[in-house]
Design a protein around this motif. Structure first.
Motif, mmCIF file in Angstrom:
data_model
loop_
_atom_site.group_PDB
_atom_site.id
_atom_site.type_symbol
_atom_site.label_atom_id
_atom_site.label_comp_id
_atom_site.label_asym_id
_atom_site.label_seq_id
_atom_site.Cartn_x
_atom_site.Cartn_y
_atom_site.Cartn_z
ATOM 1 N N THR A 12 0.857 -1.265 0.043
ATOM 2 C CA THR A 12 -0.038 0.050 0.002
ATOM 3 C C THR A 12 1.020 1.208 -0.069
ATOM 4 O OG1 THR A 12 -0.334 0.103 2.395
ATOM 5 C CG2 THR A 12 -1.883 -0.947 1.393
ATOM 6 N N GLY A 13 2.332 1.020 0.339
ATOM 7 C CA GLY A 13 2.808 2.102 0.676
ATOM 8 C C GLY A 13 2.748 2.724 2.267
ATOM 9 N N LEU A 14 3.426 3.704 2.424
ATOM 10 C CA LEU A 14 3.300 4.134 3.959
ATOM 11 C C LEU A 14 2.256 5.089 4.070
ATOM 12 C CD1 LEU A 14 4.681 3.847 6.893
ATOM 13 C CD2 LEU A 14 6.006 5.626 6.243
ATOM 14 N N PHE A 15 1.318 4.749 4.745
ATOM 15 C CA PHE A 15 0.117 5.792 5.115
ATOM 16 C C PHE A 15 0.491 6.927 6.174
ATOM 17 C CE2 PHE A 15 -3.081 2.770 3.062
ATOM 18 C CZ PHE A 15 -3.180 3.448 2.035
ATOM 19 N N GLU A 16 0.372 8.044 6.185
ATOM 20 C CA GLU A 16 0.530 8.888 7.178
ATOM 21 C C GLU A 16 -0.505 9.014 7.959
ATOM 22 O OE1 GLU A 16 1.478 13.353 8.416
ATOM 23 O OE2 GLU A 16 2.559 12.569 6.417
ATOM 24 N N ASN A 17 -0.651 9.019 9.060
ATOM 25 C CA ASN A 17 -2.237 8.951 9.636
ATOM 26 C C ASN A 17 -2.013 9.613 11.236
ATOM 27 O OD1 ASN A 17 -4.865 7.933 9.915
ATOM 28 N ND2 ASN A 17 -4.427 6.264 11.410
ATOM 29 N N VAL B 148 1.022 -8.704 5.790
ATOM 30 C CA VAL B 148 1.843 -8.414 6.739
ATOM 31 C C VAL B 148 1.637 -6.873 6.928
ATOM 32 C CG1 VAL B 148 4.207 -8.124 7.512
ATOM 33 C CG2 VAL B 148 3.682 -9.925 6.056
ATOM 34 N N GLY B 149 1.462 -6.384 7.831
ATOM 35 C CA GLY B 149 1.023 -4.858 8.488
ATOM 36 C C GLY B 149 2.106 -4.396 9.422
ATOM 37 N N PHE B 150 2.383 -3.242 8.987
ATOM 38 C CA PHE B 150 3.621 -2.431 9.943
ATOM 39 C C PHE B 150 3.185 -1.244 10.223
ATOM 40 C CE2 PHE B 150 5.497 -5.016 6.646
ATOM 41 C CZ PHE B 150 6.784 -5.709 7.670
ATOM 42 N N PHE B 151 3.547 -0.875 11.397
ATOM 43 C CA PHE B 151 3.336 0.634 12.024
ATOM 44 C C PHE B 151 4.841 1.181 11.860
ATOM 45 C CE2 PHE B 151 3.266 -1.625 16.020
ATOM 46 C CZ PHE B 151 4.141 -0.730 16.836
ATOM 47 N N GLN B 152 4.926 2.617 12.138
ATOM 48 C CA GLN B 152 6.227 3.031 12.194
ATOM 49 C C GLN B 152 6.282 3.879 13.485
ATOM 50 O OE1 GLN B 152 7.088 5.950 9.018
ATOM 51 N NE2 GLN B 152 8.822 6.379 10.019
ATOM 52 N N SER B 153 7.344 3.359 14.234
ATOM 53 C CA SER B 153 7.636 3.758 15.612
ATOM 54 C C SER B 153 9.065 4.555 15.390
ATOM 55 C CB SER B 153 7.791 2.602 16.503
ATOM 56 O OG SER B 153 8.243 3.161 17.746
ATOM 57 N N GLY B 154 9.021 5.802 15.406
ATOM 58 C CA GLY B 154 10.289 6.670 15.107
ATOM 59 C C GLY B 154 10.817 6.348 13.437
ATOM 60 N N PHE C 33 1.482 3.652 8.931
ATOM 61 C CA PHE C 33 1.344 2.166 8.687
ATOM 62 C C PHE C 33 1.177 1.749 7.224
ATOM 63 C CE2 PHE C 33 -2.978 4.093 8.631
ATOM 64 C CZ PHE C 33 -3.818 3.374 7.548
ATOM 65 N N GLU C 34 1.670 0.309 6.954
ATOM 66 C CA GLU C 34 1.923 0.223 5.681
ATOM 67 C C GLU C 34 1.393 -1.443 5.600
ATOM 68 O OE1 GLU C 34 5.386 -0.981 2.162
ATOM 69 O OE2 GLU C 34 5.880 0.078 4.516
ATOM 70 N N PHE C 35 0.701 -1.933 4.720
ATOM 71 C CA PHE C 35 0.475 -3.174 4.381
ATOM 72 C C PHE C 35 1.151 -3.498 3.213
ATOM 73 C CE2 PHE C 35 -2.441 -2.741 7.712
ATOM 74 C CZ PHE C 35 -2.728 -3.755 8.083
ATOM 75 N N GLN C 36 1.675 -4.950 3.413
ATOM 76 C CA GLN C 36 2.389 -5.938 2.187
ATOM 77 C C GLN C 36 1.497 -7.048 2.041
ATOM 78 O OE1 GLN C 36 6.329 -6.098 3.172
ATOM 79 N NE2 GLN C 36 6.827 -3.823 3.052
ATOM 80 N N PHE C 37 1.356 -7.497 0.625
ATOM 81 C CA PHE C 37 0.740 -8.650 0.443
ATOM 82 C C PHE C 37 1.656 -9.429 -0.420
ATOM 83 C CE2 PHE C 37 -1.930 -4.900 0.819
ATOM 84 C CZ PHE C 37 -2.725 -5.435 1.983
ATOM 85 N N THR C 38 1.842 -10.845 -0.252
ATOM 86 C CA THR C 38 2.390 -11.862 -1.202
ATOM 87 C C THR C 38 1.306 -12.532 -1.684
ATOM 88 O OG1 THR C 38 4.468 -11.705 0.441
ATOM 89 C CG2 THR C 38 4.146 -13.397 -1.415
ATOM 90 N N ILE C 39 1.227 -12.501 -3.152
ATOM 91 C CA ILE C 39 0.278 -13.070 -3.638
ATOM 92 C C ILE C 39 0.865 -14.260 -4.840
ATOM 93 C CG2 ILE C 39 -1.429 -11.238 -3.589
ATOM 94 C CD1 ILE C 39 -0.649 -10.507 -6.554
ATOM 95 N N SER C 40 0.219 -15.215 -4.898
ATOM 96 C CA SER C 40 0.719 -16.411 -5.682
ATOM 97 C C SER C 40 0.059 -16.374 -7.089
ATOM 98 C CB SER C 40 0.277 -17.586 -5.030
ATOM 99 O OG SER C 40 -1.144 -17.811 -4.844
ATOM 100 N N SER C 41 -0.680 -15.083 -7.744
ATOM 101 C CA SER C 41 -1.053 -15.029 -9.054
ATOM 102 C C SER C 41 -1.578 -13.531 -9.031
ATOM 103 C CB SER C 41 -2.353 -16.092 -9.045
ATOM 104 O OG SER C 41 -2.969 -15.528 -10.587
ATOM 105 N N LEU C 42 -1.276 -13.270 -10.290
ATOM 106 C CA LEU C 42 -1.743 -11.736 -10.530
ATOM 107 C C LEU C 42 -3.366 -11.711 -10.918
ATOM 108 C CD1 LEU C 42 1.320 -10.638 -12.717
ATOM 109 C CD2 LEU C 42 0.925 -10.107 -10.194
#
Length: 114
Positions: free
Chosen positions: A6-11, A40-46, A76-85
């Motif tokens: 998704t790229g990093l979303f500023e929130n 996989v989801g991430f949040f930014q801490s510093g 925050f950012e979300f990443q997705f590993t997909i097995s098919s387009l």
């Protein structure tokens, strides 16, 4: 396999209220066979990204899944590993009242490959 983000979303909160309190993710499998998606989801801490979501999802052919994730972080950012387009991913931020947040929206065509 492809890796999407998704790229990093500023929130950042304004007057104590964040634009998005949750992120709704819609994943559809337009393929003719079952597909596996790793979320996989991430949040930014510093200056560090901290993982807080790790989900493996299997979708049958033609199936659609909706997931809601906590998003009350400064970024925050979300990443997705997909097995098919043929798997399409879109995501929308929602405020505390459940309204869509246009600043935190990515449709399938906008999710970035990396």
């Amino acid at each position: 396999m492809a890796l999407l983000t998704t790229g990093l979303f500023e929130n950042t909160a304004v007057s104590g209220v964040r634009p998005s309190s949750t992120l709704t993710v819609r994943i559809s499998n337009d393929d003719t066979i079952s597909e596996t998606i790793h979320i996989v989801g991430f949040f930014q801490s510093g200056s560090t990204k901290v993982q807080y979501v790790d989900e493996l999802l299997s979708l049958a052919a033609g199936e659609v899944a909706l997931r809601n994730y906590y998003a009350q972080f400064d970024a925050f950012e979300f990443q997705f590993t997909i097995s098919s387009l043929a798997v399409n991913v879109s995501a929308w931020g929602k405020d505390a009242a459940g309204n869509l947040t246009t600043a935190h929206r990515v449709v399938a065509e906008e999710v970035n490959l990396f």
